[in-house]
Design an enzyme around this catalytic site. Structure first.
Site, PDB file in Angstrom:
ATOM      1  N   PHE A 148       0.861  -1.180   0.000  1.00 19.58           N
ATOM      2  CA  PHE A 148       0.000   0.000   0.000  1.00 19.58           C
ATOM      3  C   PHE A 148       0.908   1.243   0.000  1.00 19.58           C
ATOM      4  O   PHE A 148       1.812   1.351   0.821  1.00 19.58           O
ATOM      5  CB  PHE A 148      -0.874  -0.030   1.254  1.00 19.58           C
ATOM      6  CG  PHE A 148      -1.995   0.962   1.244  1.00 19.58           C
ATOM      7  CD1 PHE A 148      -3.230   0.631   0.724  1.00 19.58           C
ATOM      8  CD2 PHE A 148      -1.803   2.233   1.749  1.00 19.58           C
ATOM      9  CE1 PHE A 148      -4.266   1.549   0.723  1.00 19.58           C
ATOM     10  CE2 PHE A 148      -2.831   3.156   1.755  1.00 19.58           C
ATOM     11  CZ  PHE A 148      -4.070   2.816   1.237  1.00 19.58           C
ATOM     12  N   ASP A 204       2.400  -4.226   9.372  1.00 25.11           N
ATOM     13  CA  ASP A 204       1.191  -3.473   9.078  1.00 25.11           C
ATOM     14  C   ASP A 204       0.030  -4.464   9.020  1.00 25.11           C
ATOM     15  O   ASP A 204       0.010  -5.358   8.162  1.00 25.11           O
ATOM     16  CB  ASP A 204       1.362  -2.733   7.740  1.00 25.11           C
ATOM     17  CG  ASP A 204       0.187  -1.801   7.444  1.00 25.11           C
ATOM     18  OD1 ASP A 204      -0.928  -2.088   7.915  1.00 25.11           O
ATOM     19  OD2 ASP A 204       0.398  -0.813   6.713  1.00 25.11           O
ATOM     20  N   TYR A 240     -10.690   1.114  10.742  1.00 25.16           N
ATOM     21  CA  TYR A 240     -11.878   1.429   9.944  1.00 25.16           C
ATOM     22  C   TYR A 240     -12.166   0.376   8.879  1.00 25.16           C
ATOM     23  O   TYR A 240     -13.177   0.461   8.201  1.00 25.16           O
ATOM     24  CB  TYR A 240     -11.773   2.820   9.293  1.00 25.16           C
ATOM     25  CG  TYR A 240     -10.528   3.051   8.456  1.00 25.16           C
ATOM     26  CD1 TYR A 240     -10.430   2.558   7.164  1.00 25.16           C
ATOM     27  CD2 TYR A 240      -9.454   3.762   8.954  1.00 25.16           C
ATOM     28  CE1 TYR A 240      -9.298   2.763   6.397  1.00 25.16           C
ATOM     29  CE2 TYR A 240      -8.314   3.987   8.207  1.00 25.16           C
ATOM     30  CZ  TYR A 240      -8.236   3.475   6.924  1.00 25.16           C
ATOM     31  OH  TYR A 240      -7.104   3.675   6.195  1.00 25.16           O
TER      32      TYR A 240
HETATM   33  C1  LIG Z   1      -5.534   0.985   4.327  1.00 25.79           C
HETATM   34  C2  LIG Z   1      -4.058   0.909   4.510  1.00 25.79           C
HETATM   35  C3  LIG Z   1      -3.346   1.997   5.022  1.00 25.79           C
HETATM   36  C4  LIG Z   1      -4.049   3.294   5.328  1.00 25.79           C
HETATM   37  O1  LIG Z   1      -3.224   4.220   5.969  1.00 25.79           O
HETATM   38  P1  LIG Z   1      -3.892   5.471   6.700  1.00 25.79           P
HETATM   39  O2  LIG Z   1      -2.743   6.284   7.148  1.00 25.79           O
HETATM   40  O3  LIG Z   1      -4.681   4.922   7.860  1.00 25.79           O
HETATM   41  O4  LIG Z   1      -4.751   6.178   5.717  1.00 25.79           O
HETATM   42  C5  LIG Z   1      -1.980   1.832   5.223  1.00 25.79           C
HETATM   43  N1  LIG Z   1      -1.356   0.662   4.921  1.00 25.79           N
HETATM   44  C6  LIG Z   1      -2.022  -0.394   4.413  1.00 25.79           C
HETATM   45  C7  LIG Z   1      -1.291  -1.658   4.109  1.00 25.79           C
HETATM   46  C8  LIG Z   1      -3.391  -0.287   4.165  1.00 25.79           C
HETATM   47  O5  LIG Z   1      -4.047  -1.317   3.633  1.00 25.79           O
END
Ligand SMILES: *Cc1c(COP(=O)(O)O)cnc(C)c1O
Length: 409
Positions: free
Chosen positions: A125, A194, A219
Site C-alpha cells: 500500500f 502493518d 476502519y
Molecule cells: C488501508 C491501509 C493503510 C491506510 O493508511 P492510513 O494512514 O490509515 O490512511 C496503510 N497501509 C495499508 C497496508 C493499508 O491497507
C-alpha cells in the site's frame, strides 16, 4: 451455478457467527463486499456517538475527564486480545501513516549507527513506502524497496527496519509472521508489521509470533467508522527509553505540567501526539465491545468458507471470460478474493455497484471482494456471485456509464 442456493442457506443454518449480522445497520438491498476498505456500521455506534454529543453539550470540557482523555489507552487494551497483545501494549491514535513515522523514528533511535537503511515492501500500500521515504529525507537513512518477488533474507544487509504487511492489500497474500519475524531479527534488523488487512480479518497473535512493533487501522475489518483512529503496538519490553519523533504534548510524561522541554511518557502513551476526536473513539468503542464476543477461529473458518464459496460459484465463468483469479491458497490468504481483468475490471465493478453489490477496484485491473464474517451470510456471497455472473455474461458492464472514473475507486 455449480453451487445451489440451498447449499448456501444450509451453511447459514450451521453458522455460529450468524447472530452478529443483525447488530450491523446495513442498507436494504446492498451486498457489501468492501469491508476490507471501510467496515459497516455497528448498530450500537449511533447511540454511542449520540451519547457523546450529549456529553459534549452537557458536560462541556469536563468530558475530557469522563473517558475522553484516556480513550487511546483504554480502547488499546480492548483491542489487544483481538491481535494477541497484552494490556499496555497497544494505543489507539492518529492513522497508520503517522504511526509508521513515529515507529521508524523510535526504532532507528534505538539501534546502532551501523544500520542506515529503511526497507519497504515493493508493491505494498503506497503510504507505507511514501512515509518511509519522507522519514529518510529528514533522518538521513537510505530508503530501499524490497522487490515484489525478492527474497527478504537477501535484502537485509545494513537494514535497520523493514515495514511489511501481514496481508497484502492487492493480492490478499498472508505472510508467515512467525518465520519472517524470526528471520528479520536473526539479521539484527527490526520489522514493523502493518495489520491493515489482517486485524479483524483473521486471528493475529503478536505476542506469540515474537513481534515487537505493529500498526493497523480500525476502519476496515474492525468497523470503527470512516476515519476511525489507527492502532500502534510496541511489545512491553521495547517500551523503555527513547523518543518518537512526533513528540507532542499528549505523549509527554506529564502533559498538564506544561513544561518547556519534552520528556516521553514511560509507556505506550509516548506514541500519542495531540488532541484526538472523542466522537470517533466512541464509535470505535461500540465496535470493540462486539469484538470481545467474537471467536476468532470461528471467524477464520467462516472467512475461508465464504471466499471459497465465491470462487467456486464463479470458477467456470472466470475461465470462459479470461478473468484471472489471483487469490492465494486458503492457508496463505487473508479475507479477500482478488480477480484481475485489466480491460474490463473497472467497468465490471461499477456495474456491480449499480446493482448494489459493492466491491472495489485497484489499478491495474484488480477487482477486490472482501469477506467480513460478522455481517455477511453465505446467501449474500452466493447472491453476489450470481450478480457477477449476470453482469459478465450479459455484457452489461460495457455500458458507457460504467467506464467513467470517479475520484475514489
Ligand atoms: C488501508 C491501509 C493503510 C491506510 O493508511 P492510513 O494512514 O490509515 O490512511 C496503510 N497501509 C495499508 C497496508 C493499508 O491497507
Amino acid at each position: 451455478m455449480s453451487v445451489s442456493l440451498d447449499h448456501a442457506r444450509d451453511l447459514d443454518r450451521q453458522d455460529p457467527l450468524a447472530g452478529f449480522k443483525r447488530r450491523f445497520a446495513l442498507p436494504e438491498g446492498v451486498l457489501y463486499l468492501d469491508g476490507n476498505s471501510l467496515g459497516a456500521q455497528p448498530v450500537a455506534a449511533r447511540e454511542a456517538v449520540g451519547e457523546t454529543l450529549d456529553q459534549w453539550r452537557d458536560e462541556l470540557i469536563k468530558g475530557w475527564n469522563q473517558g475522553w482523555f484516556d480513550a487511546p489507552e483504554r480502547l488499546g487494551d480492548r483491542l489487544a486480545p483481538v491481535i494477541g497483545a497484552a494490556d499496555g501494549e497497544v494505543v489507539i491514535t492518529d492513522n497508520i501513516t503517522l504511526n509508521l513515522f513515529k515507529l521508524l523514528g523510535y526504532i532507528t533511535g534505538r539501534c546502532g549507527d551501523g544500520r542506515r537503511v529503511v526497507l519497504s515492501e515493493g508493491g505494498n500500500f503506497p503510504t507505507d513506502g511514501y512515509i518511509a521515504q519522507g522519514f529518510c529525507r529528514v533522518s538521513g537513512h537510505a530508503h530501499r524497496f524490497l522487490p515484489e518477488d525478492g527474497e527478504l533474507a537477501e535484502h537485509l544487509e545494513g537494514v535497520a527496519v523493514v515495514v511489511l504487511s501481514q496481508v497484502h492489500y492487492r493480492t490478499g497474500r498472508l505472510r508467515d509472521m512467525v518465520a519472517t519475524t524470526r528471520l528479520v531479527h536473526a539479521h539484527g534488523a527490526e520489522v514493523i508489521w502493518d495489520l491493515a488487512h489482517s486485524a479483524g480479518a483473521l486471528p493475529v497473535d503478536l505476542n506469540g509470533s515474537g513481534v515487537r512493533y505493529a500498526v493497523g487501522c480500525t476502519y476496515k475489518y474492525l468497523n470503527g467508522g470512516p476515519g476511525a483512529p489507527a492502532f500502534l503496538y510496541v511489545r512491553r519490553d521495547h517500551q523503555d527509553g527513547g523518543w518518537q519523533p512526533l513528540s507532542g504534548w499528549h505523549g509527554h510524561a506529564a502533559p498538564f505540567a506544561f513544561e518547556p522541554d519534552y520528556a516521553p511518557a514511560g509507556d505506550i502513551t509516548r506514541f500519542r501526539t495531540g488532541t484526538h476526536s472523542a466522537l470517533a473513539y466512541r464509535a470505535l468503542e461500540a465496535s470493540l465491545a462486539m469484538w470481545a464476543e467474537v471467536d476468532m477461529q470461528a471467524l477464520r473458518d467462516k472467512s475461508l468458507a465464504m471466499s471459497e464459496l465465491f470462487r467456486e460459484c464463479l470458477a467456470d465463468l472466470l475461465d470462459a471470460h479470461g478473468i484471472e483469479d489471483i487469490t492465494p491458497a486458503p492457508a496463505a490468504r487473508g479475507s479477500q478474493v482478488s480477480l484481475v481483468d485489466t480491460e474490463s475490471g473497472y467497468a465490471i465493478v461499477q456495474a456491480l455497484i449499480a446493482r448494489g453489490v459493492i466491491g472495489d477496484y485497484r489499478e491495474p485491473g484488480l477487482m477486490r471482494f472482501g469477506f467480513t464474517p460478522l455481517y455477511l451470510s453465505f446467501e449474500d456471497v452466493w447472491q453476489a456471485a450470481r450478480h457477477f455472473r449476470e453482469v459478465v455474461e450479459s455484457g452489461a458492464y460495457r455500458e458507457p456509464r460504467f467506464q467513467v472514473r470517479a475520484a475514489v475507486t
